[in-house]
Every structure is written in structure tokens, then in C-alpha cells.
Design a protein around this motif. Structure first.
Motif, PDB file in Angstrom:
ATOM      1  N   LYS A 102       4.115  -2.066  27.931  1.00  0.00           N
ATOM      2  CA  LYS A 102       3.857  -1.813  29.353  1.00  0.00           C
ATOM      3  C   LYS A 102       2.468  -1.208  29.535  1.00  0.00           C
ATOM      4  CE  LYS A 102       8.450  -1.309  31.298  1.00  0.00           C
ATOM      5  NZ  LYS A 102       9.344  -0.455  32.078  1.00  0.00           N
ATOM      6  N   PHE A 103       2.128  -0.240  28.676  1.00  0.00           N
ATOM      7  CA  PHE A 103       0.799   0.364  28.764  1.00  0.00           C
ATOM      8  C   PHE A 103      -0.284  -0.695  28.603  1.00  0.00           C
ATOM      9  CE2 PHE A 103       2.856   4.416  27.041  1.00  0.00           C
ATOM     10  CZ  PHE A 103       2.945   5.000  28.290  1.00  0.00           C
ATOM     11  N   SER A 104      -0.088  -1.579  27.647  1.00  0.00           N
ATOM     12  CA  SER A 104      -1.061  -2.636  27.394  1.00  0.00           C
ATOM     13  C   SER A 104      -1.185  -3.566  28.600  1.00  0.00           C
ATOM     14  CB  SER A 104      -0.643  -3.424  26.151  1.00  0.00           C
ATOM     15  OG  SER A 104      -1.528  -4.471  25.913  1.00  0.00           O
ATOM     16  N   ASN A 115       2.596   4.926  36.163  1.00  0.00           N
ATOM     17  CA  ASN A 115       1.973   5.922  35.272  1.00  0.00           C
ATOM     18  C   ASN A 115       2.623   7.281  35.459  1.00  0.00           C
ATOM     19  OD1 ASN A 115       0.151   4.373  33.899  1.00  0.00           O
ATOM     20  ND2 ASN A 115      -1.585   4.879  35.185  1.00  0.00           N
ATOM     21  N   ARG A 116       2.870   7.633  36.703  1.00  0.00           N
ATOM     22  CA  ARG A 116       3.475   8.944  36.986  1.00  0.00           C
ATOM     23  C   ARG A 116       4.920   9.001  36.503  1.00  0.00           C
ATOM     24  NH1 ARG A 116       1.162  12.694  39.742  1.00  0.00           N
ATOM     25  NH2 ARG A 116      -0.766  12.338  40.856  1.00  0.00           N
ATOM     26  N   ALA A 117       5.595   7.874  36.472  1.00  0.00           N
ATOM     27  CA  ALA A 117       7.009   7.839  36.107  1.00  0.00           C
ATOM     28  C   ALA A 117       7.233   7.622  34.613  1.00  0.00           C
ATOM     29  CB  ALA A 117       7.723   6.741  36.897  1.00  0.00           C
ATOM     30  N   THR A 118       6.174   7.455  33.833  1.00  0.00           N
ATOM     31  CA  THR A 118       6.351   7.166  32.407  1.00  0.00           C
ATOM     32  C   THR A 118       6.868   8.386  31.665  1.00  0.00           C
ATOM     33  OG1 THR A 118       4.066   7.751  31.898  1.00  0.00           O
ATOM     34  CG2 THR A 118       4.538   5.429  32.288  1.00  0.00           C
ATOM     35  N   ASN A 119       7.491   8.115  30.536  1.00  0.00           N
ATOM     36  CA  ASN A 119       7.893   9.171  29.609  1.00  0.00           C
ATOM     37  C   ASN A 119       7.668   8.635  28.200  1.00  0.00           C
ATOM     38  OD1 ASN A 119      10.163   7.546  28.966  1.00  0.00           O
ATOM     39  ND2 ASN A 119      11.270   8.425  30.690  1.00  0.00           N
ATOM     40  N   LEU A 120       8.039   9.415  27.220  1.00  0.00           N
ATOM     41  CA  LEU A 120       7.747   9.023  25.834  1.00  0.00           C
ATOM     42  C   LEU A 120       8.532   7.802  25.378  1.00  0.00           C
ATOM     43  CD1 LEU A 120       7.390  12.487  24.095  1.00  0.00           C
ATOM     44  CD2 LEU A 120       5.597  10.837  24.622  1.00  0.00           C
ATOM     45  N   LEU A 160      -4.530   6.145  31.972  1.00  0.00           N
ATOM     46  CA  LEU A 160      -3.729   5.260  31.130  1.00  0.00           C
ATOM     47  C   LEU A 160      -4.180   5.361  29.673  1.00  0.00           C
ATOM     48  CD1 LEU A 160      -1.489   3.167  31.065  1.00  0.00           C
ATOM     49  CD2 LEU A 160      -3.174   1.424  31.584  1.00  0.00           C
ATOM     50  N   ASP A 161      -5.486   5.416  29.448  1.00  0.00           N
ATOM     51  CA  ASP A 161      -6.000   5.574  28.082  1.00  0.00           C
ATOM     52  C   ASP A 161      -5.516   6.880  27.462  1.00  0.00           C
ATOM     53  OD1 ASP A 161      -7.296   3.141  28.273  1.00  0.00           O
ATOM     54  OD2 ASP A 161      -9.259   4.009  28.745  1.00  0.00           O
ATOM     55  N   GLN A 162      -5.460   7.946  28.273  1.00  0.00           N
ATOM     56  CA  GLN A 162      -4.955   9.230  27.778  1.00  0.00           C
ATOM     57  C   GLN A 162      -3.471   9.113  27.394  1.00  0.00           C
ATOM     58  OE1 GLN A 162      -5.805  11.766  31.097  1.00  0.00           O
ATOM     59  NE2 GLN A 162      -7.727  12.509  30.216  1.00  0.00           N
ATOM     60  N   LEU A 163      -2.703   8.449  28.252  1.00  0.00           N
ATOM     61  CA  LEU A 163      -1.275   8.272  27.965  1.00  0.00           C
ATOM     62  C   LEU A 163      -1.069   7.442  26.698  1.00  0.00           C
ATOM     63  CD1 LEU A 163       0.122   7.580  31.545  1.00  0.00           C
ATOM     64  CD2 LEU A 163       0.500   9.626  30.152  1.00  0.00           C
ATOM     65  N   ILE A 164      -1.871   6.390  26.549  1.00  0.00           N
ATOM     66  CA  ILE A 164      -1.765   5.549  25.349  1.00  0.00           C
ATOM     67  C   ILE A 164      -2.089   6.369  24.112  1.00  0.00           C
ATOM     68  CG2 ILE A 164      -2.837   3.610  24.131  1.00  0.00           C
ATOM     69  CD1 ILE A 164      -3.072   2.218  26.901  1.00  0.00           C
ATOM     70  N   SER A 165      -3.142   7.174  24.192  1.00  0.00           N
ATOM     71  CA  SER A 165      -3.541   8.002  23.052  1.00  0.00           C
ATOM     72  C   SER A 165      -2.442   9.006  22.719  1.00  0.00           C
ATOM     73  CB  SER A 165      -4.841   8.728  23.379  1.00  0.00           C
ATOM     74  OG  SER A 165      -5.194   9.583  22.323  1.00  0.00           O
ATOM     75  N   PHE A 166      -1.897   9.653  23.729  1.00  0.00           N
ATOM     76  CA  PHE A 166      -0.827  10.621  23.508  1.00  0.00           C
ATOM     77  C   PHE A 166       0.399   9.933  22.932  1.00  0.00           C
ATOM     78  CE2 PHE A 166       2.808  13.203  24.667  1.00  0.00           C
ATOM     79  CZ  PHE A 166       2.392  14.467  24.309  1.00  0.00           C
ATOM     80  N   ASP A 167       0.719   8.772  23.475  1.00  0.00           N
ATOM     81  CA  ASP A 167       1.874   8.015  22.992  1.00  0.00           C
ATOM     82  C   ASP A 167       1.686   7.638  21.531  1.00  0.00           C
ATOM     83  OD1 ASP A 167       4.404   6.561  23.376  1.00  0.00           O
ATOM     84  OD2 ASP A 167       3.158   4.773  23.130  1.00  0.00           O
ATOM     85  N   PHE A 168       0.459   7.271  21.156  1.00  0.00           N
ATOM     86  CA  PHE A 168       0.188   6.912  19.766  1.00  0.00           C
ATOM     87  C   PHE A 168       0.476   8.097  18.852  1.00  0.00           C
ATOM     88  CE2 PHE A 168      -2.673   6.985  16.117  1.00  0.00           C
ATOM     89  CZ  PHE A 168      -2.269   5.833  15.482  1.00  0.00           C
ATOM     90  N   VAL A 169       0.029   9.285  19.250  1.00  0.00           N
ATOM     91  CA  VAL A 169       0.254  10.484  18.433  1.00  0.00           C
ATOM     92  C   VAL A 169       1.750  10.759  18.325  1.00  0.00           C
ATOM     93  CG1 VAL A 169      -0.079  12.992  18.364  1.00  0.00           C
ATOM     94  CG2 VAL A 169      -1.994  11.495  18.936  1.00  0.00           C
TER      95      VAL A 169
END
Length: 147
Positions: free
Chosen positions: A51-53, A40-45, A76-85
Motif C-alpha cells: 500500500k505504501f508503495s 496515511n493518518r489511518a495506517t498502523n504497523l 509517506l517516506d517517513q512511514l516507509i522508513s519507520f515501517d522498514f525498521v
């Protein structure tokens, strides 16, 4: 006493094996949780949405087994939401570029159609000249001429 009423004591070997298995499962859950946290810490756009799923499903499974991973699931839910946007933003920009290209193509086609119309207008004008009246007379004479 009947044989059904007599309980056999659990052997130390059986207990030890069960304890080893439980510890291995617990260690696997902890290790998996730590790996997901680090990922999670190493993820980027550019991190794939799959992977999130996968991480989300794994964390939910760990939570069912008793691991307190709610804070990781929330992040993770926040990252998924941000990624969706962000993905939608990229998609919208791409759709806009496609639309602009279609407009340029249509403008080019319109320009070509206008040029063709002007050419045909000039041809029609040339064919409707006074010399054409002569052609009409000659045509009628030929049409009415005897065989």
C-alpha cells in the motif's frame, strides 16, 4: 485565401467538453490526494508495505501533473522508513527464536550422543573384562583345531 490558412473557431461545445474533462481530472487528482492523506493518518504497523508503495507511485504521478503533494510524499517516506525498521525488528526477533530453537535441538542431540557414548563405553568395558581372555583362548583353539 487558402482553406489551410483559415482557422475554424473552437465551438463552445468542444471547449465545454475539454473544460469538463480537465475539471474531472483535477477533481480526481485532488480526491486521490485527499484519500491518500486520510489513509496515511489511518495506517498502523500492520499496514501492508505494498500500500505504501502504491501510494508513493500515485503521489509521484500527481506531482508530475502539477499537484503539490511533496509534503505527503515526505510523510509517506517517513512511514516507509519507520515501517522498514519495525519489520526488520520483527524479522530479527523471529530469527533469534529460530536460532534458540536450533540451540535447544543441538543440546538435545548432544545429550543423546553423550548417553550413547556412555552406553558404548560400558559395553566396551564389559567386553574387555578378564573373562574375555578366556574367550580369546577358546577362539584360538577353535581356529587352530583340525578339520
Amino acid at each position: 485565401m487558402s482553406s489551410a490558412a483559415v482557422r475554424k473557431p473552437i465551438s463552445m461545445i468542444t471547449f465545454h467538453m475539454a473544460l469538463e474533462n480537465a475539471l474531472a481530472v483535477g477533481l480526481g487528482i485532488i480526491t486521490g490526494t485527499v484519500k491518500i492523506a486520510a489513509a496515511n493518518r489511518a495506517t498502523n504497523l500492520t499496514t501492508f508495505r505494498e500500500k505504501f508503495s502504491t501510494w508513493s507511485v500515485t503521489l509521484k504521478f500527481f506531482q508530475m501533473l502539477g499537484m503539490n503533494a511533496g509534503f505527503l510524499q515526505a510523510r509517506l517516506d517517513q512511514l516507509i522508513s519507520f515501517d522498514f525498521v519495525e519489520n526488520r525488528n520483527r524479522e530479527a526477533r523471529l530469527e533469534r527464536m529460530i536460532g534458540e530453537k536450533k540451540i535447544r535441538d543441538l543440546e538435545g542431540n548432544l545429550l543423546n550422543a553423550n548417553e550413547e557414548k556412555k552406553r558404548l563405553d560400558a559395553e566396551i568395558e564389559a567386553l574387555n573384562s578378564p573373562a574375555d581372555e578366556n574367550h580369546e583362548v577358546m577362539f584360538q583353539e577353535l581356529a587352530k583345531a583340525p578339520w
